[in-house]
Write an enzyme that holds these catalytic residues in place. Structure first.
Site, PDB file in Angstrom:
ATOM      1  N   ASN A  64      66.060  98.348  40.606  1.00 42.48           N
ATOM      2  CA  ASN A  64      66.875  97.967  41.757  1.00 42.48           C
ATOM      3  C   ASN A  64      67.536  99.249  42.269  1.00 42.48           C
ATOM      4  OD1 ASN A  64      68.747  96.962  43.533  1.00 42.48           O
ATOM      5  ND2 ASN A  64      69.999  95.908  41.991  1.00 42.48           N
ATOM      6  N   TRP A  65      66.970  99.775  43.336  1.00 44.59           N
ATOM      7  CA  TRP A  65      67.451 101.076  43.825  1.00 44.59           C
ATOM      8  C   TRP A  65      68.758 100.956  44.608  1.00 44.59           C
ATOM      9  CZ3 TRP A  65      62.354 103.897  45.812  1.00 44.59           C
ATOM     10  CH2 TRP A  65      61.472 104.019  44.726  1.00 44.59           C
ATOM     11  N   LYS A  66      69.173  99.729  44.894  1.00 39.75           N
ATOM     12  CA  LYS A  66      70.414  99.483  45.647  1.00 39.75           C
ATOM     13  C   LYS A  66      70.418 100.289  46.952  1.00 39.75           C
ATOM     14  CE  LYS A  66      72.647  98.216  41.363  1.00 39.75           C
ATOM     15  NZ  LYS A  66      73.855  98.070  40.583  1.00 39.75           N
ATOM     16  N   HIS A 101      72.300  88.985  43.542  1.00 44.20           N
ATOM     17  CA  HIS A 101      72.868  90.053  42.710  1.00 44.20           C
ATOM     18  C   HIS A 101      74.391  89.971  42.768  1.00 44.20           C
ATOM     19  CE1 HIS A 101      74.023  94.037  41.365  1.00 44.20           C
ATOM     20  NE2 HIS A 101      72.854  94.092  40.768  1.00 44.20           N
ATOM     21  N   GLU A 142      76.572  92.088  43.220  1.00 42.74           N
ATOM     22  CA  GLU A 142      77.163  92.837  44.341  1.00 42.74           C
ATOM     23  C   GLU A 142      77.068  92.025  45.636  1.00 42.74           C
ATOM     24  OE1 GLU A 142      74.902  96.383  43.590  1.00 42.74           O
ATOM     25  OE2 GLU A 142      76.054  96.671  41.747  1.00 42.74           O
ATOM     26  N   GLU A 170      72.799  89.429  34.199  1.00 40.55           N
ATOM     27  CA  GLU A 170      73.500  90.699  34.369  1.00 40.55           C
ATOM     28  C   GLU A 170      75.007  90.462  34.243  1.00 40.55           C
ATOM     29  OE1 GLU A 170      70.918  93.653  36.733  1.00 40.55           O
ATOM     30  OE2 GLU A 170      71.998  92.446  38.181  1.00 40.55           O
ATOM     31  N   GLY A 212      76.566  99.147  36.069  1.00 41.18           N
ATOM     32  CA  GLY A 212      77.003 100.450  36.551  1.00 41.18           C
ATOM     33  C   GLY A 212      78.220 101.000  35.828  1.00 41.18           C
ATOM     34  N   SER A 232      73.500  98.464  32.843  1.00 44.06           N
ATOM     35  CA  SER A 232      73.491  99.735  32.099  1.00 44.06           C
ATOM     36  C   SER A 232      72.363  99.815  31.067  1.00 44.06           C
ATOM     37  CB  SER A 232      74.850 100.001  31.455  1.00 44.06           C
ATOM     38  OG  SER A 232      75.854 100.082  32.449  1.00 44.06           O
ATOM     39  N   GLY A 283      69.312  99.444  37.316  1.00 45.54           N
ATOM     40  CA  GLY A 283      69.935 100.085  38.467  1.00 45.54           C
ATOM     41  C   GLY A 283      69.905 101.600  38.300  1.00 45.54           C
ATOM     42  N   GLY A 284      70.989 102.151  37.790  1.00 44.38           N
ATOM     43  CA  GLY A 284      71.136 103.605  37.666  1.00 44.38           C
ATOM     44  C   GLY A 284      69.919 104.315  37.079  1.00 44.38           C
TER      45      GLY A 284
HETATM   46  P1  PGA Z   1      72.851  99.301  36.307  1.00 44.35           P
HETATM   47  O1  PGA Z   1      72.579  98.184  37.432  1.00 44.35           O
HETATM   48  O2  PGA Z   1      71.575  99.440  35.512  1.00 44.35           O
HETATM   49  O3  PGA Z   1      73.191 100.543  37.079  1.00 44.35           O
HETATM   50  O4  PGA Z   1      73.980  98.804  35.464  1.00 44.35           O
HETATM   51  C1  PGA Z   1      71.826  97.036  37.156  1.00 44.35           C
HETATM   52  C2  PGA Z   1      71.816  96.145  38.373  1.00 44.35           C
HETATM   53  O5  PGA Z   1      72.843  96.065  39.051  1.00 44.35           O
HETATM   54  O6  PGA Z   1      70.793  95.497  38.695  1.00 44.35           O
END
Ligand code: PGA
Length: 256
Positions: A11-13, A97, A99, A169, A175, A215, A236-237
């Site tokens: 997930n590149w956001k 998600h 967010e 999640e 994050g 994470s 994500g990251g």
């Molecule tokens: P993260 O994000 O790996 O940076 O914690 C995961 C996500 O939000 O899908």
């Protein structure tokens, strides 16, 4: 227990311009072009989907979007429809998600509409659920996530649930560098699977893939992926660099 193919999705956001996205997908392609034993999915921002799709041509790597509207077309300024994503030959779409839920007010009902619309357009939804730190600390986490699963996936048939991916999640782990322990994650994944059995059938529960997200990185992935109900990761990251993302796919492959 039924065999479930593992799935690692990036997930590149809101990261990567078109050229940066092509550079990253080309680097991933270089390492994973013929990866058949794990489903690998890249979810760039909308603006880079077409270019990433082109750079992945001829590989087994799939791609998708991070959100969509539930309607097929109309006066929804700034929105993207399921059919537009199908037009780019997307396979997956991340929905609900945390967010999106936190910053854009998405509710379980909205996520449910989107999931139904995605499936009707032959897109595979990756439906995200997870509790906040406050909810975990008050001991409500299982109830909260079970309710999210029920409401987000209500009315979806067994055949469609088998095409759906659920991403657990925990909001407090996204994050932040904090990860759920393998035991905490396994406990929740098993509960989610049980909810699917209640909502639909044991057959659907055995087939649905449940990813962990929050994470996840090469240093903690192995112990998470060893858990019986953890079928992959939503990253994500660590998906923003080819090296760590490829490493995560390799770890998942070794645990097939
Ligand atoms: P993260 O994000 O790996 O940076 O914690 C995961 C996500 O939000 O899908």
């Amino acid at each position: 227990m039924k065999f479930r193919k593992r799935i690692i999705a990036g997930n590149w956001k809101m990261n990567k311009t078109v050229s940066e996205a092509v550079e990253l997908s080309a680097a991933i392609r270089h390492e994973l072009a013929e990866c058949n034993d794990v489903d690998v999915v890249l979810c760039p921002p909308f603006t880079a989907i077409a270019a990433v799709a082109e750079s992945l041509e001829g590989t087994t790597i799939s791609y998708g979007a991070q959100n969509m509207h539930w309607e097929s077309s109309g006066a929804f300024t700034g929105e993207i429809s399921p059919f537009m994503l199908r037009g780019l030959y997307c396979h997956y779409v991340i929905l609900g998600h945390s967010e999106r839920r936190t910053y854009f007010g998405e509710t379980d009902e909205i996520v449910n509409r989107k999931a139904q619309a995605a499936l009707a357009a032959t897109l595979r939804p990756i439906v995200c659920v997870g509790e906040t730190l406050e909810q975990r600390e008050s001991g409500d986490h299982i109830g909260v996530v079970s309710a999210q699963v029920h409401a987000s996936l209500a009315g979806i048939s067994g055949a469609d649930l088998k095409k759906t991916v659920i991403a657990y999640e925990p909001v407090w782990a996204i994050g932040t560098g904090l990860t759920a322990s393998p035991e905490q994650a396994q406990e929740m994944h098993a509960c989610i699977r049980k909810e699917i059995a209640v909502l639909c059938s044991q057959e659907a529960a055995d087939a649905v893939r449940i990813q962990y997200g929050g994470s996840m990185k090469p240093s903690n992935a192995a112990e998470l992926l060893e858990q019986p109900d953890i079928d992959g990761g939503l990253i994500g990251g660590a998906s923003l660099e080819a090296r760590s993302f490829v490493e995560l796919v390799k770890i998942a492959r070794e645990r097939n």
